[in-house]
Write a protein that holds these residues in place. Structure first.
Motif, short mmCIF file in Angstrom:
data_model
loop_
_atom_site.label_atom_id
_atom_site.label_comp_id
_atom_site.label_asym_id
_atom_site.label_seq_id
_atom_site.Cartn_x
_atom_site.Cartn_y
_atom_site.Cartn_z
N GLU A 32 -0.61 -77.19 -88.86
CA GLU A 32 0.09 -76.88 -87.61
C GLU A 32 0.08 -75.38 -87.34
N LYS A 33 0.29 -74.58 -88.38
CA LYS A 33 0.23 -73.13 -88.20
C LYS A 33 -1.17 -72.70 -87.76
N THR A 34 -2.19 -73.27 -88.39
CA THR A 34 -3.56 -72.93 -88.04
C THR A 34 -3.87 -73.35 -86.61
N ASP A 35 -3.37 -74.51 -86.21
CA ASP A 35 -3.59 -74.99 -84.85
C ASP A 35 -2.98 -74.04 -83.84
N LYS A 36 -1.78 -73.55 -84.11
CA LYS A 36 -1.13 -72.61 -83.20
C LYS A 36 -1.91 -71.30 -83.11
N ARG A 37 -2.43 -70.83 -84.24
CA ARG A 37 -3.20 -69.59 -84.23
C ARG A 37 -4.49 -69.76 -83.45
N ILE A 38 -5.15 -70.89 -83.62
CA ILE A 38 -6.39 -71.14 -82.89
C ILE A 38 -6.11 -71.22 -81.39
N PHE A 39 -5.00 -71.86 -81.01
CA PHE A 39 -4.64 -71.95 -79.59
C PHE A 39 -4.43 -70.56 -79.00
N ARG A 40 -3.75 -69.68 -79.74
CA ARG A 40 -3.54 -68.30 -79.26
C ARG A 40 -4.87 -67.57 -79.15
N MET A 41 -5.76 -67.76 -80.12
CA MET A 41 -7.06 -67.10 -80.07
C MET A 41 -7.88 -67.58 -78.88
N GLU A 42 -7.82 -68.88 -78.58
CA GLU A 42 -8.52 -69.40 -77.41
C GLU A 42 -7.99 -68.76 -76.14
N GLY A 43 -6.68 -68.59 -76.06
CA GLY A 43 -6.10 -67.94 -74.89
C GLY A 43 -6.57 -66.51 -74.74
N LEU A 44 -6.60 -65.78 -75.85
CA LEU A 44 -7.08 -64.39 -75.81
C LEU A 44 -8.54 -64.31 -75.40
N ILE A 45 -9.35 -65.21 -75.92
CA ILE A 45 -10.77 -65.22 -75.56
C ILE A 45 -10.94 -65.53 -74.08
N LEU A 46 -10.20 -66.51 -73.59
CA LEU A 46 -10.29 -66.86 -72.17
C LEU A 46 -9.86 -65.70 -71.29
N PHE A 47 -8.73 -65.07 -71.63
CA PHE A 47 -8.25 -63.92 -70.87
C PHE A 47 -9.26 -62.77 -70.90
N SER A 48 -9.82 -62.50 -72.06
CA SER A 48 -10.81 -61.43 -72.18
C SER A 48 -12.06 -61.73 -71.35
N THR A 49 -12.49 -62.97 -71.37
CA THR A 49 -13.68 -63.35 -70.61
C THR A 49 -13.44 -63.17 -69.11
N VAL A 50 -12.29 -63.63 -68.64
CA VAL A 50 -11.96 -63.47 -67.22
C VAL A 50 -11.89 -61.99 -66.86
N THR A 51 -11.29 -61.18 -67.72
CA THR A 51 -11.18 -59.75 -67.46
C THR A 51 -12.56 -59.09 -67.39
N VAL A 52 -13.43 -59.42 -68.29
CA VAL A 52 -14.77 -58.82 -68.31
C VAL A 52 -15.55 -59.22 -67.06
N PHE A 53 -15.50 -60.51 -66.71
CA PHE A 53 -16.26 -60.94 -65.53
C PHE A 53 -15.68 -60.36 -64.25
N SER A 54 -14.36 -60.29 -64.16
CA SER A 54 -13.78 -59.71 -62.94
C SER A 54 -14.08 -58.21 -62.86
N SER A 55 -14.08 -57.52 -63.98
CA SER A 55 -14.44 -56.09 -63.98
C SER A 55 -15.90 -55.90 -63.59
#
Length: 65
Positions: A32-55
């Motif tokens: 469960e802890k690992t699942d939560k960490r992976i979910f947060r990492m996916e969010g960060l990756i998605l946010f970073s990708t959107v930021t890079v493409f919009s920039s």
């Protein structure tokens, strides 16, 4: 080799089942802890990708004008 009584085997089996239950709960807790960490990492990756493409899109528009 002496044979064990049914009660001895039963008590050993019950002890084994209790230990397995504790281990199983620990494994589930860790998953469960690992699942939560992976979910947060996916969010960060998605946010970073959107930021890079919009920039990149903003820079592209600026260079065209």
């Amino acid at each position: 080799m002496a044979r064990k009584s049914v009660q001895a085997v039963d008590s050993e089996l019950q002890a084994h089942e209790r230990e397995c239950e504790v281990r199983y709960k620990a494994i589930l807790n860790q998953l469960e802890k690992t699942d939560k960490r992976i979910f947060r990492m996916e969010g960060l990756i998605l946010f970073s990708t959107v930021t890079v493409f919009s920039s990149a899109a903003s820079l592209f528009v600026l260079f065209l004008n």
